[in-house]
Structures are given as C-alpha cells and as structure tokens.
Write a protein that holds these residues in place. Sequence first.
Motif, PDB file in Angstrom:
ATOM      1  N   MET A 103       0.840  -1.211   0.000  1.00 22.59           N
ATOM      2  CA  MET A 103       0.000   0.000   0.000  1.00 22.59           C
ATOM      3  C   MET A 103       0.872   1.258   0.000  1.00 22.59           C
ATOM      4  SD  MET A 103      -3.014   1.092   2.659  1.00 22.59           S
ATOM      5  CE  MET A 103      -3.959  -0.360   2.186  1.00 22.59           C
ATOM      6  N   VAL A 104       1.953   1.250   0.767  1.00 21.17           N
ATOM      7  CA  VAL A 104       2.842   2.418   0.798  1.00 21.17           C
ATOM      8  C   VAL A 104       3.464   2.655  -0.572  1.00 21.17           C
ATOM      9  CG1 VAL A 104       4.980   3.338   1.789  1.00 21.17           C
ATOM     10  CG2 VAL A 104       3.310   2.213   3.258  1.00 21.17           C
ATOM     11  N   LEU A 105       3.881   1.568  -1.247  1.00 23.45           N
ATOM     12  CA  LEU A 105       4.480   1.722  -2.576  1.00 23.45           C
ATOM     13  C   LEU A 105       3.459   2.220  -3.593  1.00 23.45           C
ATOM     14  CD1 LEU A 105       6.754  -1.449  -2.747  1.00 23.45           C
ATOM     15  CD2 LEU A 105       7.447   0.923  -2.422  1.00 23.45           C
ATOM     16  N   LEU A 106       2.223   1.738  -3.498  1.00 18.84           N
ATOM     17  CA  LEU A 106       1.172   2.229  -4.404  1.00 18.84           C
ATOM     18  C   LEU A 106       0.917   3.717  -4.178  1.00 18.84           C
ATOM     19  CD1 LEU A 106      -1.394  -0.729  -4.390  1.00 18.84           C
ATOM     20  CD2 LEU A 106       0.074   0.009  -6.280  1.00 18.84           C
ATOM     21  N   MET A 107       0.884   4.116  -2.899  1.00 18.93           N
ATOM     22  CA  MET A 107       0.694   5.540  -2.604  1.00 18.93           C
ATOM     23  C   MET A 107       1.877   6.356  -3.117  1.00 18.93           C
ATOM     24  SD  MET A 107      -0.855   5.168   1.262  1.00 18.93           S
ATOM     25  CE  MET A 107      -0.824   6.926   1.553  1.00 18.93           C
ATOM     26  N   ALA A 108       3.080   5.792  -3.047  1.00 18.49           N
ATOM     27  CA  ALA A 108       4.249   6.499  -3.575  1.00 18.49           C
ATOM     28  C   ALA A 108       4.164   6.652  -5.084  1.00 18.49           C
ATOM     29  CB  ALA A 108       5.522   5.740  -3.186  1.00 18.49           C
ATOM     30  N   LEU A 109       3.659   5.617  -5.775  1.00 22.81           N
ATOM     31  CA  LEU A 109       3.493   5.716  -7.229  1.00 22.81           C
ATOM     32  C   LEU A 109       2.453   6.771  -7.601  1.00 22.81           C
ATOM     33  CD1 LEU A 109       3.626   1.950  -8.289  1.00 22.81           C
ATOM     34  CD2 LEU A 109       5.343   3.731  -8.724  1.00 22.81           C
ATOM     35  N   VAL A 110       1.351   6.821  -6.837  1.00 23.67           N
ATOM     36  CA  VAL A 110       0.338   7.860  -7.068  1.00 23.67           C
ATOM     37  C   VAL A 110       0.954   9.240  -6.874  1.00 23.67           C
ATOM     38  CG1 VAL A 110      -1.808   8.855  -6.195  1.00 23.67           C
ATOM     39  CG2 VAL A 110      -1.613   6.380  -6.489  1.00 23.67           C
ATOM     40  N   LEU A 111       1.733   9.371  -5.790  1.00 25.02           N
ATOM     41  CA  LEU A 111       2.395  10.651  -5.519  1.00 25.02           C
ATOM     42  C   LEU A 111       3.366  11.007  -6.642  1.00 25.02           C
ATOM     43  CD1 LEU A 111       2.249  12.661  -3.147  1.00 25.02           C
ATOM     44  CD2 LEU A 111       4.305  11.588  -2.224  1.00 25.02           C
ATOM     45  N   LEU A 112       4.053   9.994  -7.178  1.00 25.03           N
ATOM     46  CA  LEU A 112       4.982  10.228  -8.284  1.00 25.03           C
ATOM     47  C   LEU A 112       4.256  10.752  -9.517  1.00 25.03           C
ATOM     48  CD1 LEU A 112       7.834   9.908  -9.535  1.00 25.03           C
ATOM     49  CD2 LEU A 112       7.176   7.559 -10.139  1.00 25.03           C
ATOM     50  N   GLY A 113       3.148  10.099  -9.903  1.00 18.74           N
ATOM     51  CA  GLY A 113       2.394  10.561 -11.068  1.00 18.74           C
ATOM     52  C   GLY A 113       1.803  11.938 -10.856  1.00 18.74           C
ATOM     53  N   LEU A 117      10.965  12.077  -4.793  1.00 20.49           N
ATOM     54  CA  LEU A 117       9.564  12.049  -4.397  1.00 20.49           C
ATOM     55  C   LEU A 117       9.237  13.205  -3.446  1.00 20.49           C
ATOM     56  CD1 LEU A 117       7.297  10.169  -5.209  1.00 20.49           C
ATOM     57  CD2 LEU A 117       7.622   8.915  -3.092  1.00 20.49           C
ATOM     58  N   GLY A 118      10.178  13.538  -2.563  1.00 19.17           N
ATOM     59  CA  GLY A 118       9.975  14.688  -1.681  1.00 19.17           C
ATOM     60  C   GLY A 118       9.908  15.989  -2.461  1.00 19.17           C
ATOM     61  N   VAL A 119      10.766  16.119  -3.478  1.00 17.50           N
ATOM     62  CA  VAL A 119      10.750  17.323  -4.316  1.00 17.50           C
ATOM     63  C   VAL A 119       9.436  17.424  -5.086  1.00 17.50           C
ATOM     64  CG1 VAL A 119      11.859  18.451  -6.269  1.00 17.50           C
ATOM     65  CG2 VAL A 119      13.257  17.402  -4.476  1.00 17.50           C
ATOM     66  N   LEU A 120       8.976  16.305  -5.645  1.00 16.00           N
ATOM     67  CA  LEU A 120       7.715  16.316  -6.397  1.00 16.00           C
ATOM     68  C   LEU A 120       6.536  16.658  -5.488  1.00 16.00           C
ATOM     69  CD1 LEU A 120       8.205  13.209  -8.720  1.00 16.00           C
ATOM     70  CD2 LEU A 120       8.299  15.624  -9.364  1.00 16.00           C
ATOM     71  N   THR A 121       6.584  16.224  -4.246  1.00 14.75           N
ATOM     72  CA  THR A 121       5.517  16.575  -3.304  1.00 14.75           C
ATOM     73  C   THR A 121       5.459  18.083  -3.097  1.00 14.75           C
ATOM     74  OG1 THR A 121       5.832  14.453  -2.176  1.00 14.75           O
ATOM     75  CG2 THR A 121       4.618  16.145  -0.992  1.00 14.75           C
ATOM     76  N   ALA A 122       6.625  18.716  -3.010  1.00 10.69           N
ATOM     77  CA  ALA A 122       6.664  20.178  -2.886  1.00 10.69           C
ATOM     78  C   ALA A 122       6.045  20.846  -4.117  1.00 10.69           C
ATOM     79  CB  ALA A 122       8.100  20.646  -2.689  1.00 10.69           C
TER      80      ALA A 122
END
Length: 814
Positions: free
Chosen positions: A15-25, A372-377
């Motif tokens: 689930m964490v990896l799926l959420m990370a992929l969503v965050l990436l897209g 991923l942290g940069v993309l979140t910003a």
Amino acid sequence: MIAKLIQWSVRNRLMVLLMALVLLGWGLWAVRTMPLDALPDLSDVQVIIKTSAPGRAPRVIEDQITYPLTTTMMSVPGAKAVRGFSFFGDSYVYVLFDDGTDLYWARSRVLEYLNQAAAKLPPDVKPQIGPDATGVGWIYQYALVDRSGRHDLAQLRSLQDWFLKYELRSVPGVAEVATVGGMVREYQVVLQPDRLRAYRIGLPMVADALRKANNEAGGSVVEMGEAEYMVRASGYLKSADDIRHIVLQSTPGATPILLSDVADVQVGPEMRRGIEEMNGNGETVGGVIILRAGNNADGTIRLVKERLDTLKKSLPPGVDIVPVYDRSRLIESAVDNLSHKLIEEFVTVAIVCLLFLFHMRSSLVSILSLPLGVLTAFIVMRYQGINANIMSLGGIAIAIGAMVDGAVVMTENAHKHLEAWKEQHGHRAPDAASHLQLMSRAAVEVGPALFFSLLIITVSFVPIFTLQAQEGRLFSPLAFTKTYAMAAAAGLSVTLVPVLMTFFIRGNIRNEQQNPLNRVLTRLYRPAIDWVLRHPLPTLALAAAMLALTAWPVRRLGSEFLPPLDEGDLLYMPTAQPGLSAAKARELLQITDRLIASVPEVARVTGKAGRAESATDPAPLEMFETAISLKPRDQWRPGMTTDKLIAALDGKVHIAGLSNVWVQPIRNRIDMLATGIKTPVGIKVSGPDLGQIQRLAQQIEAAVKTVPGTRSASAERLGSGHYIDVDIDRAAAARYGLTIDDIQQTVSLGIGGDQVGETIEGLERYPIGLRFPRELRDNLDAIKALPIVTAGGASVPLSMVADIRIDDGPAMVR
C-alpha cells in the motif's frame, strides 16, 4: 505515534508503494503544468485609472481630473497609497492596496468610487480602469516591419489596431495588447477662418453639424405581405466625400452651405504621444503583450507565438512580425539553469551516499526518496499558485542537502543492526521474517528523533513568512518551497524510507571501518577532536577571536534588495529634457538606436519614445525606452562581459541633453513599481511649491554626482514645459457679446483640435478631427489673429479679448 506509523508502513509495504506511485504521477503532472516565470511578481495589488483629455495641459489635467480622482480614491477601502500623474492630454491615477487584497475585489471598489467622482469631472472626459495586469506584465513585444516599402506607417498601424490586436487579445492569459508608434489615420477637417467669417458660421456650429451627420437609426418594423421588415436609416460617415457634403445651414435663397464651403477635408495622421523605431533605420509599429495578473507567463508567450505564426500568413506581402522582447528566453534560461543545478545536487547526493555507505543498493534508499519529496513540494506549489521561478526553485535547492539526512541516518542504523545480527548468528544472513523485523526495529529506533529533527529544520524559515510587502513577495516562495520539501522529507522518512530499506538493504553489508574513505577521514579528524577536548579554553578563545574578526568584513559588506540578475537583454532609458517635441524625439531615438546597433554584440535595437496605448505605461514623450536584444554569448568578442558591454555602450552613446541609464528590463519595471523612479536609487522631493521643489532637486543632483559609484544623476526639470497662456479679458469679451466658453472653444477646437466623431468602415474606425490650418496656429502672431465669430456674425481676433503670452510651467505634475 511515529513508531506505530513506521511499523504500519513496514507491515503494509504494498500500500505504501502504491501511494508512492500515485504521488509520483501526481508530482510529474504538477511539474508539467507548473506556471513558469523568471522572478516572483513583486508588484503591489493595484488598479490604474487612465483618463484621456486630448489637448489639455498638465496643470489643467491636474486641477480638473487628477486631483478630484486622487482625493476620491484615498477613501477606497484597503487603499494604502494613491499616486497621480498629470501629463499633456492624459491623467494616470494608481490606487495601491494592502497585501492580500483580491485584485478583482479592488477593481470593483474602484469602479464604485469612480461613479462618485464622475460628478466632479468635466462632462467630456470618461475615466477608465486599466487592464487586470501589473507593470511587470510586459512579457512579449513585437514590431511590424514592411520590407517591401509599399506600406506606410498608417497602414501598418491599421493592421495592428484592427487585425493583430483583436486576434491576440483572445489568447488565454493576455490582459491587453498595447500598440506603440505608427500613425493613426484621421479625417482632418481643416477650417478656413475667412470662409467661416464670410458665412458667419462659428466653430461650435461646425462641430455640432459633424456630430449630427454621423449616426444611424432604426424605425422598428413594418409588416408587408405577411412578413416583417426591419426599418433602418443609414447615416454613418464612410469617406472624405461624405464629410464634405455635410450641410451646415441654408442661405435665405435655400442654397445649402456645405462643409466643403468652409473647410478642406483631407486624410492625415492623428497627433501622437508615442513613437517606435528599429535599428536606426526608421519608424515602425509595435505591439506589447501584457499578461493577466496571476497567469502563466511562459505558457502565454508560447500561445502568443503560435498565434502570431498563424497570423503571419494573413499579412500583406512584404510585411513581417519581428520579435522585440521575449521574456521566455530569460524564463527558460533561469529555469534550465536551476534545473541543471538540482540534477547536479541529486547526482552529488547519490555519489556521497554511495561513497560513505559503501553499498550500492543501500544508497538507492536515499536516491529514490529524494525526488519524491521534491515532487511533493511541486504538488503543493501547483495548488497554492506559486509558479516555478528562481526563488521557488532556489528553496528546493536549499532543502535537498537536508532532505536526505533522515534516509542516510536510518540506513546507517540498519547497517549497524545487520552487523550485530551477523555477529550473533555466525555471520549468517537473516531470513525474510527476521530481516523485516530487523529493518522495522532499526527504523523505529531512530525514526521519531529523525522525524522531529526534520520538522525543526522545516520550521526554520518560519520568520521569513513575517516579511511584508515586496520583501515578503520576493522571499516567501523560497520559504514555502523549502518548507514543503522538508515537510515531505519528514513524512517520507517514517513511511517510504523504512519500506525501501526492507527491499534494498540486503546482501553483503560491510563494516564502516572496511570503507577506506571512512578510515582516512577518521584519521584526519580524530586528532583534532582529541586536541580541542583536552584544551577547551584555548578552543573557545580561538572561536571568540574568529567571531570578532568577522566584524570588519560585515561592516564593509554591501547590501541590495534584489540580487543582480543578468536577463540576457538590456534596456536603455536616457533622461531627456521635458518639453521635447515629437519630431525631435524621433530624431534622437533614431540616432541613439543607430549608435547602439553599431556595437558588435547587439543583435537588434528597438526604441520607444513616449507611451504605448496602455494604462500600464505612463511615459511622457521625452522618456525613451530602448530594448536591446543581445547576440548569444558565444558570438561576443573575447573577454567581453555584460558590465564591459554596458561601459562600451555608454561610451558610444553621447548625445547632448540625454543622461544615460542602462538597466535590466524586469529589474527596471520592479523599481518603477516600487517607487515610481526608473533607477535603483532615487530621491523624492515633495511639497506644495513646484519652483522650490525644482531648486532643491537641482541642488541634490549636484551633490549626488560627487558620490563615489554614481554613474549618472539627473533631476527632473519640472518647470521645463513651455506654455502659451491665453488669459481671457472678461470685460472685453462682454463688450463683444462673447462668453468664456465661446473663447475657450475657439482655443480648444481651432488650435488644439477635437475629435468630433469617427467613421465606420466595416470593422475599422477612424477619428474625425476638426481644427484650423497649421499656418494659422504655429506661431504666436497667428494665434493672436485667430477669428472668433460672435452671435451677431461679427469676427473678432483672439487678441482683442485675451492676453496671449509665452510662459514656462510644469511639463508633468506628480
């Protein structure tokens, strides 16, 4: 709580990896749709009121228009400052609002108060609010160039006003398309005083007849044959012949007196307050694309270029559109430069992690979590409305170094746990269940402390959010993005990083002492640590001495609000003496452009004297703005820099009466928005007496020129305007049965001219001007002899009812 979050993440890795992929897209979408600009918009929330009153002098504009408007606007809710500028023929009032005020709320409030001020203004003027844009919204400029020689300035101006302008205004993000230079085609009704005197016709009668002869009317509908027919009565003026056949009155014998009997009708240029010139080769016509406030500068410029490429196909043969100023070059270079720096930081972080962890897969934990942290910003920036610019991307660049701290420390702790496990189990690798439990325990051990340490770094920029006005607008994007990136890193350090550890921290994990780099560095710093621990007092004394030594450079360290930015283009803004004629301004503009174009590093020069047809450009005719497009750096002479180039240009351009100023385009507009001064440093002198202000300003100019580092200093000559004053003798006017209005109409209509209507020619509209011939108004004696027709039909020269003299006065009133 943090420990439980880490344990939950390890148990629910999928689930964490799926959420990370969503965050990436989501983050990649935010990056692709992110608005781009070079700098944050530092301008205040402002509403501009422009009021045109052709022919009126600055002092008349100030008394009749600017003063009533400024005093009314001072009571607008949220207004913190009101600036008024009175030029010849135009009034500009700038209403500046408190930070955080919604622009469209401010515009609606200004419109309400304009209704209140309408009663205080002359009935023939109509104030209008400017576009919903800022002064730094000039993102793109172009010029219409006729390479065939078959099109004059009036035809080019018509192409701009009635074709290009409306097509470009429909581009999303464009608030206004302002026209610069050229000649506006005008139907000129040149009155002949002798004929007016012979027919006993006054100027007001001619103006009234022109207005009444240019209209259309409807007669409702008529039913015929079971059908409805709409009735219309045409009456628009469409040509010079239509104007010539206007009936003024009839003689006792019923013979009509036509306008052609008392005036000559011709087509000529309207009086102008703006000139554009290119490369010293002659005048041209230009357009300025003004960005709507809050829109994407880079995206709008791209759409404008696409539309211009389409419109070029519809232009007459030989007419071309040449770009004059393109901010997208600066935006792309700034963003690309910072993007490359960010990539370099990513690579550096990866190499450092690899060198010190001495394990390729372990370094992937830091390398994968960092983007991923940069993309979140970027996601938060996208929804907050912060565009990608030097400051916002700079905040991310600052944060990158600290963002990996959590992942690195957590990874190192996992290495220690694996080393301890192997020592206890005979160097045997743990099974899957034991490995998962080991990684979870290692993350929980340091996770809470790391999370809160990253949060402390996150809030370190909170004081920047207390900055106000321009300082806040400049630095808040940097603080926001740095804060978002660090907050994202803190969140990922207790969710994604433990999960990545379970996948990548496997295999042969070596002891840190097996890393040769660690052994070398340990040998270097351990003796120093041992020494300072054995000698605490000398260590503290040495630190205090070093701190004291910093006082000397700090006291001599310069300061500046905005760091220097080489925009790739230059702006030449010389200061000329007020009262400059349009012909002389055109001559000086062509000379300076030709001199600048002779420098090898210059690709193109486009000069503007006066103002564009926009409320965002309150420039007098003596104000020059020359956009200098430079060649790529690889085509410059060896050793040439921007500073050397400016020095070379300054040495090349020496014109009597002009004081040179060389600035960066965006920086100049930011300075002018902040202070109303077109240079980085200026001194304002205010007071009720223009003469005293002028004397003080000249004394300050002389003093400032002696200050080291001053390249040029020039005080505005407020009293350099030239006036022909017509002081009406009320008693003499009464003897001839003339009113003040009769005499003033002769002055305003006969000398200044008036637009009494416009022709309707399809989609195009051209003004109709009414005035006396040039030879009857181009010198003092001719003006004194101007005839005024009385109610009884008698003719009286203007000098009989007024004292006419030449005097000096303000060329502009601020």
